[in-house]
Design a protein around this motif. Structure first.
Motif, mmCIF file in Angstrom:
data_model
loop_
_atom_site.group_PDB
_atom_site.id
_atom_site.type_symbol
_atom_site.label_atom_id
_atom_site.label_comp_id
_atom_site.label_asym_id
_atom_site.label_seq_id
_atom_site.Cartn_x
_atom_site.Cartn_y
_atom_site.Cartn_z
ATOM 1 N N HIS A 213 0.840 -1.189 0.000
ATOM 2 C CA HIS A 213 0.000 0.000 0.000
ATOM 3 C C HIS A 213 0.877 1.242 0.000
ATOM 4 N N SER B 68 -9.163 7.065 4.524
ATOM 5 C CA SER B 68 -8.911 8.422 4.060
ATOM 6 C C SER B 68 -9.443 9.422 5.074
ATOM 7 N N ILE C 276 -10.099 12.111 -4.139
ATOM 8 C CA ILE C 276 -9.819 10.683 -3.958
ATOM 9 C C ILE C 276 -9.784 9.994 -5.317
ATOM 10 N N VAL D 138 -3.810 3.775 0.311
ATOM 11 C CA VAL D 138 -4.356 3.082 -0.850
ATOM 12 C C VAL D 138 -3.660 1.742 -1.019
ATOM 13 N N TRP D 139 -4.451 0.671 -1.138
ATOM 14 C CA TRP D 139 -3.903 -0.649 -1.430
ATOM 15 C C TRP D 139 -3.377 -0.648 -2.848
ATOM 16 N N VAL E 208 -6.124 -1.489 -6.668
ATOM 17 C CA VAL E 208 -6.083 -0.076 -6.274
ATOM 18 C C VAL E 208 -7.437 0.319 -5.698
ATOM 19 N N GLU E 209 -7.451 0.459 -4.360
ATOM 20 C CA GLU E 209 -8.654 0.916 -3.665
ATOM 21 C C GLU E 209 -8.258 1.553 -2.342
ATOM 22 N N VAL E 210 -9.166 2.363 -1.821
ATOM 23 C CA VAL E 210 -8.903 3.111 -0.595
ATOM 24 C C VAL E 210 -8.971 2.190 0.612
ATOM 25 N N LEU F 150 -6.591 8.064 -6.840
ATOM 26 C CA LEU F 150 -6.640 6.668 -7.279
ATOM 27 C C LEU F 150 -6.141 6.546 -8.715
ATOM 28 N N ILE G 88 -4.412 9.754 2.925
ATOM 29 C CA ILE G 88 -5.131 8.590 2.396
ATOM 30 C C ILE G 88 -4.155 7.413 2.338
ATOM 31 N N ARG H 1 1.330 2.622 -10.517
ATOM 32 C CA ARG H 1 1.200 1.402 -9.712
ATOM 33 C C ARG H 1 2.411 0.481 -9.841
#
Length: 77
Positions: free
Chosen positions: A24, A46, A54, A36-37, A41-43, A58, A34, A65
């Motif tokens: 992450h 936050s 956001i 983020v994984w 890719v997701e929160v 992302l 925030i 990434r």
């Protein structure tokens, strides 16, 4: 807290004491933050960013990434 990337006012970094979590990235701008994984890719969580910010973040994470994952694996092994 190694900084991996800077885009404008955003700082992308890892906490060095989180090696047991999935990959992450943390992103800060001022008091907003925030997590983020990176695998999907997701929160994760936050605080302080608005919904449109956001979504922009992302998109930035998705764009970078591969490099972020490489940095994660290089740092944490």
């Amino acid at each position: 807290m190694p900084t991996v990337l800077r885009i404008g006012a955003f700082r992308f970094y890892f906490y060095s004491h989180e090696p047991n979590e999935p990959p992450h990235i943390h992103i800060d701008r001022g008091d907003a933050t925030i997590k983020v994984w990176l695998t999907v890719v997701e929160v994760a969580k936050s605080r302080g960013f608005r919904a449109h910010e956001i979504n922009d973040l992302l998109s930035m994470v998705e764009e970078h990434r591969t490099g972020l994952l490489e940095a994660w694996h290089e740092y944490f092994g």
